[in-house]
Design a protein around this motif. Structure first.
Motif, mmCIF file in Angstrom:
data_model
loop_
_atom_site.group_PDB
_atom_site.id
_atom_site.type_symbol
_atom_site.label_atom_id
_atom_site.label_comp_id
_atom_site.label_asym_id
_atom_site.label_seq_id
_atom_site.Cartn_x
_atom_site.Cartn_y
_atom_site.Cartn_z
ATOM 1 N N GLU A 168 2.165 2.261 -4.532
ATOM 2 C CA GLU A 168 2.406 1.190 -3.569
ATOM 3 C C GLU A 168 1.317 0.135 -3.666
ATOM 4 O OE1 GLU A 168 4.251 3.361 0.228
ATOM 5 O OE2 GLU A 168 2.415 4.327 -0.496
ATOM 6 N N THR A 169 1.683 -1.111 -3.405
ATOM 7 C CA THR A 169 0.735 -2.211 -3.431
ATOM 8 C C THR A 169 0.166 -2.440 -2.039
ATOM 9 O OG1 THR A 169 2.010 -3.273 -5.193
ATOM 10 C CG2 THR A 169 0.395 -4.634 -4.043
ATOM 11 N N GLN A 170 -1.154 -2.463 -1.949
ATOM 12 C CA GLN A 170 -1.816 -2.713 -0.681
ATOM 13 C C GLN A 170 -1.844 -4.217 -0.391
ATOM 14 O OE1 GLN A 170 -4.986 0.978 -1.457
ATOM 15 N NE2 GLN A 170 -5.750 -1.095 -1.159
ATOM 16 N N SER A 171 -2.200 -4.565 0.827
ATOM 17 C CA SER A 171 -2.249 -5.974 1.221
ATOM 18 C C SER A 171 -3.285 -6.751 0.425
ATOM 19 C CB SER A 171 -2.555 -6.088 2.722
ATOM 20 O OG SER A 171 -3.795 -5.459 3.032
ATOM 21 N N SER A 179 -3.026 10.873 -0.617
ATOM 22 C CA SER A 179 -3.071 9.544 -1.221
ATOM 23 C C SER A 179 -4.415 9.264 -1.866
ATOM 24 C CB SER A 179 -2.761 8.466 -0.182
ATOM 25 O OG SER A 179 -3.755 8.443 0.829
ATOM 26 N N PRO A 238 -6.284 5.770 -2.520
ATOM 27 C CA PRO A 238 -6.172 4.334 -2.264
ATOM 28 C C PRO A 238 -7.120 3.486 -3.112
ATOM 29 C CG PRO A 238 -7.594 5.327 -0.635
ATOM 30 C CD PRO A 238 -7.179 6.450 -1.563
ATOM 31 N N ASP A 239 -6.969 2.168 -2.986
ATOM 32 C CA ASP A 239 -7.873 1.183 -3.579
ATOM 33 C C ASP A 239 -7.996 1.339 -5.095
ATOM 34 O OD1 ASP A 239 -8.347 0.361 -0.926
ATOM 35 O OD2 ASP A 239 -9.976 1.813 -0.713
ATOM 36 N N THR A 290 -2.128 2.067 -4.031
ATOM 37 C CA THR A 290 -2.294 3.396 -3.444
ATOM 38 C C THR A 290 -1.318 4.336 -4.124
ATOM 39 O OG1 THR A 290 -3.034 2.627 -1.270
ATOM 40 C CG2 THR A 290 -2.058 4.828 -1.375
#
Length: 435
Positions: A274-277, A290, A292-293, A282
């Motif tokens: 998934e694409t973070q803001s 998960s 992340p980053d 992630t």
């Protein structure tokens, strides 16, 4: 007469050219079809990687005879070439020595029995094969007495998804996901990964190579995703490995991981990307865990065969490994925890359509424990069978370097096999001499 037709070899890689050398030395007419523009085109795609097998294990005996006639100087058998050197100093000279029988830019799009689709029985055994080829000159149809498919598995990298299919979002984020070991000697590629958070997925030699290389990049954070509940024997047999360079690579990877420069995440089977803001990624597992980053993902989870060109050939493949049914029990990691590989040849590789054989990496389907030496013995036996030398075809001998570990890749949630670091049984197979 079918006997008057050539044997078609698909692929001008290490095993395809070894098959051609065996055919040449037996005086059998043959054609090698290579989709790339050079011999060993797939090998050249990992030209920066040094092999863990020495030259003495990377030259087919029959190929050496062909090269000797061409005035070739054999390299120091104790040295370890890179993929690029293997291709330029051995594969290309071999292809050149075999002459016009090696065709480049020839992509095989299908193999069938002439005038018969998969379901037709009538006259099938006596009909020659028709190999469908696309090239710069247009479409071709080549009739063959036999076909040896040595096209390998390089084009069939396994996905990141933990269920064998691409994870949700994996295709959408393809610009930041690679399925090859990066060449960090290339300044542009090095800049891509420097100072970023990189995820490496996989536990084979390719993954260990990537971990070792990435750990040297200043400011780079590395997360290692392992699908098993523990790293177990992922680092190999160390000093017990009869391929010294393979053992040394595992030891270096273990040192890097234990130094804290790599964050190991076990039991992680990726379900989504998934694409973070903020634009980073992630990775989420099927269990909801998960990571992340993430900036970059390197997926090194093995390969699988492309069977799309063989839809009209009658195949008898194991439903787990997608390898020839008689070979599968000898290489299945679910059965042989040590990767045990017994001698095998034409008998195990032959398919229901007589005269069709899978050889090389493709013959192993989704199994990983393959060495060039295995392929050399495979095609020696296959060519002997095609030549009618049944005694030689049946006399297969293969002794592979022991990996020095127990525990097969088929293990899932079960505990790793225990032991003192030695192997559990007969001589073990080894990862093919690739990245």
């Amino acid at each position: 007469m079918t006997a008057d037709l050539p044997v078609v070899v698909i692929g001008a890689g290490p095993i395809g050219l070894a098959a051609a050398a065996n055919l040449h030395n037996r005086g059998i007419d043959f054609i090698v079809l290579e989709s790339g523009t050079t011999a060993g085109a797939a090998v050249r795609e990992w030209d920066h990687i040094r092999l863990f097998s020495p030259w003495s294990q990377l030259i087919d005996p029959e190929a050496a005879k062909v090269l000797a006639e061409a005035g070739w100087s054999e390299p120091d058998p104790r040295r370890y070439p890179t993929g690029g050197t293997w291709a330029s100093d051995y594969l290309q000279p071999l292809a050149d020595a075999l002459g016009g029988a090696v065709h480049y830019g020839a992509t095989v799009t299908g193999v069938a029995k002439r005038g018969r689709d998969l379901i037709v029985d009538s006259g099938r055994d006596d009909a020659p094969f028709t190999v469908h080829v696309d090239s710069a000159g247009g479409e071709q149809r080549i009739h063959a007495r036999a076909v040896i498919d040595c096209s390998g598995t390089w084009s069939g990298a396994n996905p990141l998804g933990g269920d064998g299919l691409p994870a949700v979002g994996e295709r959408a984020e393809s610009q930041r996901i690679t399925y090859r070991v990066p060449d960090l000697q290339d300044h542009s590629i090095r800049a891509r990964y420097a100072g970023t958070h990189v995820v490496v997925a996989g536990t084979g030699v390719s993954a260990k190579t990537a971990l070792v290389n990435l750990a040297d990049l200043d400011g780079t954070t590395v997360s290692w995703l392992v699908r098993r509940p523990t790293t177990g024997n992922a680092f190999g047999g160390g000093e017990n490995d009869e391929l010294a360079e393979r053992g040394a690579l595992g030891a270096r990877a273990q040192k890097v991981v234990e130094s804290g420069r790599v964050d190991t995440v076990t039991g992680f089977r990726t379900a989504a990307v998934e694409t973070q803001s903020n634009g980073q990624l992630t990775l989420t597992s099927f269990d909801g865990e998960s990571v992340p980053d993430v900036d970059e993902v390197i997926v090194l989870t093995g390969f699988r065969p492309d069977l799309s060109i063989l839809t009209e050939v009658r195949l008898d493949l194991d439903f787990v490994l997608q390898a020839p049914r008689d070979l599968a029990p000898l290489i299945d990691p679910n059965v042989h925890s040590c990767g045990t590989v017994y001698p095998h040849g034409a008998k195990e590789l032959a398919q229901p359509d007589a005269g069709f054989y899978l050889a090389g990496m493709k013959s192993y389907g989704r199994a990983t424990s393959f060495l060039a030496m295995t392929g050399f013995e495979q095609v020696r036996s296959v060519v002997a069978e095609i030549a009618g030398d049944h005694e030689s075809a049946a006399r297969v001998e293969l002794t592979l370097p022991d990996s020095g570990v127990c525990g097969g890749s088929g293990l899932f949630d079960e505990a790793e096999a225990s032991g003192d670091g030695g192997c559990c049984g007969a001589p073990a197979g080894a990862d093919v001499a690739t990245p």
